[in-house]
Design a protein around this motif. Sequence first.
Motif, PDB file in Angstrom:
ATOM      1  N   LEU A 114       0.831  -1.208   0.000  1.00 20.82           N
ATOM      2  CA  LEU A 114       0.000   0.000   0.000  1.00 20.82           C
ATOM      3  C   LEU A 114       0.865   1.258   0.000  1.00 20.82           C
ATOM      4  O   LEU A 114       0.546   2.245  -0.670  1.00 20.82           O
ATOM      5  N   GLN A 115       1.979   1.211   0.726  1.00 17.98           N
ATOM      6  CA  GLN A 115       2.903   2.347   0.750  1.00 17.98           C
ATOM      7  C   GLN A 115       3.477   2.605  -0.640  1.00 17.98           C
ATOM      8  O   GLN A 115       3.568   3.755  -1.094  1.00 17.98           O
ATOM      9  N   LEU A 116       3.860   1.529  -1.329  1.00 13.89           N
ATOM     10  CA  LEU A 116       4.452   1.664  -2.663  1.00 13.89           C
ATOM     11  C   LEU A 116       3.439   2.210  -3.674  1.00 13.89           C
ATOM     12  O   LEU A 116       3.778   3.070  -4.491  1.00 13.89           O
ATOM     13  N   LEU A 117       2.213   1.701  -3.627  1.00  9.81           N
ATOM     14  CA  LEU A 117       1.190   2.182  -4.552  1.00  9.81           C
ATOM     15  C   LEU A 117       0.904   3.664  -4.317  1.00  9.81           C
ATOM     16  O   LEU A 117       0.742   4.437  -5.272  1.00  9.81           O
ATOM     17  N   THR A 118       0.862   4.061  -3.058  1.00  6.94           N
ATOM     18  CA  THR A 118       0.645   5.475  -2.740  1.00  6.94           C
ATOM     19  C   THR A 118       1.825   6.310  -3.193  1.00  6.94           C
ATOM     20  O   THR A 118       1.654   7.393  -3.772  1.00  6.94           O
ATOM     21  N   GLN A 119       3.044   5.820  -2.948  1.00  7.06           N
ATOM     22  CA  GLN A 119       4.251   6.530  -3.369  1.00  7.06           C
ATOM     23  C   GLN A 119       4.286   6.716  -4.875  1.00  7.06           C
ATOM     24  O   GLN A 119       4.733   7.750  -5.379  1.00  7.06           O
ATOM     25  N   ALA A 120       3.793   5.715  -5.608  1.00  4.11           N
ATOM     26  CA  ALA A 120       3.779   5.797  -7.074  1.00  4.11           C
ATOM     27  C   ALA A 120       2.640   6.681  -7.595  1.00  4.11           C
ATOM     28  O   ALA A 120       2.508   6.854  -8.805  1.00  4.11           O
ATOM     29  N   GLY A 121       1.833   7.220  -6.679  1.00  2.00           N
ATOM     30  CA  GLY A 121       0.810   8.169  -7.094  1.00  2.00           C
ATOM     31  C   GLY A 121      -0.513   7.545  -7.465  1.00  2.00           C
ATOM     32  O   GLY A 121      -1.297   8.152  -8.214  1.00  2.00           O
ATOM     33  N   ILE A 122      -0.801   6.349  -6.953  1.00  2.00           N
ATOM     34  CA  ILE A 122      -2.084   5.703  -7.225  1.00  2.00           C
ATOM     35  C   ILE A 122      -3.068   6.080  -6.118  1.00  2.00           C
ATOM     36  O   ILE A 122      -2.887   5.681  -4.963  1.00  2.00           O
TER      37      ILE A 122
ATOM     38  N   LEU B 173       6.482  11.642 -15.778  1.00  2.00           N
ATOM     39  CA  LEU B 173       7.667  12.491 -15.765  1.00  2.00           C
ATOM     40  C   LEU B 173       7.904  13.056 -14.365  1.00  2.00           C
ATOM     41  O   LEU B 173       9.028  13.011 -13.842  1.00  2.00           O
ATOM     42  N   GLU B 174       6.843  13.579 -13.734  1.00  2.00           N
ATOM     43  CA  GLU B 174       6.979  14.155 -12.396  1.00  2.00           C
ATOM     44  C   GLU B 174       7.362  13.091 -11.375  1.00  2.00           C
ATOM     45  O   GLU B 174       8.157  13.346 -10.461  1.00  2.00           O
ATOM     46  N   LEU B 175       6.812  11.896 -11.511  1.00  2.00           N
ATOM     47  CA  LEU B 175       7.151  10.809 -10.591  1.00  2.00           C
ATOM     48  C   LEU B 175       8.626  10.436 -10.713  1.00  2.00           C
ATOM     49  O   LEU B 175       9.320  10.249  -9.704  1.00  2.00           O
ATOM     50  N   LEU B 176       9.117  10.344 -11.951  1.00  2.00           N
ATOM     51  CA  LEU B 176      10.534  10.010 -12.150  1.00  2.00           C
ATOM     52  C   LEU B 176      11.440  11.122 -11.619  1.00  2.00           C
ATOM     53  O   LEU B 176      12.524  10.847 -11.081  1.00  2.00           O
ATOM     54  N   LYS B 177      10.991  12.369 -11.729  1.00  2.00           N
ATOM     55  CA  LYS B 177      11.765  13.483 -11.156  1.00  2.00           C
ATOM     56  C   LYS B 177      11.851  13.346  -9.637  1.00  2.00           C
ATOM     57  O   LYS B 177      12.899  13.617  -9.036  1.00  2.00           O
ATOM     58  N   GLN B 178      10.742  12.941  -9.012  1.00  2.00           N
ATOM     59  CA  GLN B 178      10.737  12.745  -7.562  1.00  2.00           C
ATOM     60  C   GLN B 178      11.697  11.633  -7.162  1.00  2.00           C
ATOM     61  O   GLN B 178      12.400  11.738  -6.145  1.00  2.00           O
ATOM     62  N   LEU B 179      11.745  10.568  -7.965  1.00  2.00           N
ATOM     63  CA  LEU B 179      12.654   9.464  -7.672  1.00  2.00           C
ATOM     64  C   LEU B 179      14.111   9.914  -7.807  1.00  2.00           C
ATOM     65  O   LEU B 179      14.966   9.533  -7.007  1.00  2.00           O
TER      66      LEU B 179
END
Length: 547
Positions: free
Chosen positions: A140-148, A201-207
């Motif tokens: 659940l943490q990972l899905l939230t982190q990925a923006g789902i 793109l924004e998610l990859l920038k955050q990573l």
Amino acid sequence: MNAFSDTSQSGLSVKNLSVTFSSGGVSHTAVHSLSFSLTPGEVVALVGESGSGKTVTARALLGLSGPHAQITADHLSLNGRSLLANTEQQWRKIRGAEIGFILQDALVALDPLRSIGTEITEALTAHKWGTKTTREDRVLQLLTQAGIPLAKERVHLRADQLSGGLRQRALIASALAMNPPFLIADEPTTALDPSVQVQILELLKQLRAAGHGILIISHDLGFVSRLADRVIVMHHGHMVEEGRTADLLSAPRHSYTRRLLDAEPGRRPPRPSTPARQTALPLLEAHNLSFSVKRQDGTRKHIVQDISLSLFPGRTLALIGESGSGKTSTARMIMGFQKPETGFIDFLGEPWSRSEKAGVPESARRGRRPRLAAIYQDPLSSFDPRWTVQTILDDALSVIHVPKPERMTRIRALLDQVRLPDTLLSKNPLLLSGGQRQRVAIARALAVEPSVILCDEPVSALDVSVQAQILDLLDDLQKRLHLSYLFISHDLNVVRNIADDLIVMQHGRIIESGTAQDVLTHPRHPFTQELVAAAHLIGDATSSLPS
């Protein structure tokens, strides 16, 4: 920073990597003496057309090259540890834990029979991470982190129950399961809607900001320009140019890099605006089309609602919208593959499809069926895998009853129209490049002498330079043969190059329509404005660079 630095112990270091495949006594080197480095918090992009060696390089860095590959390098290490002599067991420990892999097509990469939660749990279990309870929390943490959003509700859904953007986020969540310091992303936004591309793109920038080193594989220089610190340009397995992103894209030294830049849709001139002749009658008309599907709880989900459109001779009408907007369902009704629940369609001035119980029988359409042809996104899946190019075109000509003695002459003429040599006649489409396959698909569509061609995402899976060639070919054929196109796409930068008229769809409805120039220049609906802004963000990154 140089393409290779062997002084850093923290990162991925590659020096003179070569990958050769051998089969049946024949060898082919797919990557030649490639050198580069990737450090934490850095994004490096490998760009180039299909066949340039990008994905082969990525798979070599993960030990996934296959049994017929020979990997050689002066140096190939991760955080100072050599990878060259790794056993399969050692590679398994690295994959996911130290290097995550984000594949291009989430629908293919994710198991269609399992939920996304199960997929991510498996990645944790493979590395013996945590307990059942802690793994559930981590998912659940990972899905939230990925923006789902609403991760608790979506964790039990399969990939086919999610939109394209959510599927891609689930795939990224799976790659991040063990929080690997390095990620390889292979075409992570290809065929995604522009607004979803911006989100990824924004998610990859955050990573990147969180310290992950990312190797991006792409043919999209607009996307790369917004993310990468450095760019490596590959052509036929060779590095032809390397440098910091802004420097390389503003002043490319190699002719191949300049060619890639010139082919970007954002740098191509928009199609001139020409109003439809009011005296012309539409070839294809659809009125008030609706279609729905039954949910498990017995209620109905509306896929298409109250869609009307008119396609005039010699013009291109584009349908645009995100995944799930109803574009493909509309296309299926227009092709006569799906009966509308309400409304009707006329083609060439006669009934084509009706919602009434009697409808229009296929026998009443059969004589006009060849006049409505189609070109699809993936031509390979629409070809019989056993057939050669000649057989494919011969079969199309048989539909309009061309006498057998005349067919070879017609086949050669069709290949000439799409600028293919007749030496390909004996080839199976599997042996052709993506651009060649799409040209064969266009030749097959032309074979039946259509008035209208439905083009369903015909260039979305192609490299930008091949996209430009196919779009130019379609434009030339339209002018010479007076064809009309119904062009379905999610890519506004492609649409502006080819469309005369434009319909924007959202949630199964038309929210805006008009000439392509008016809609793209002065969008009125907030959703259209969002799409146009997203297309500018991704596509215009290279449009202002010197030619």
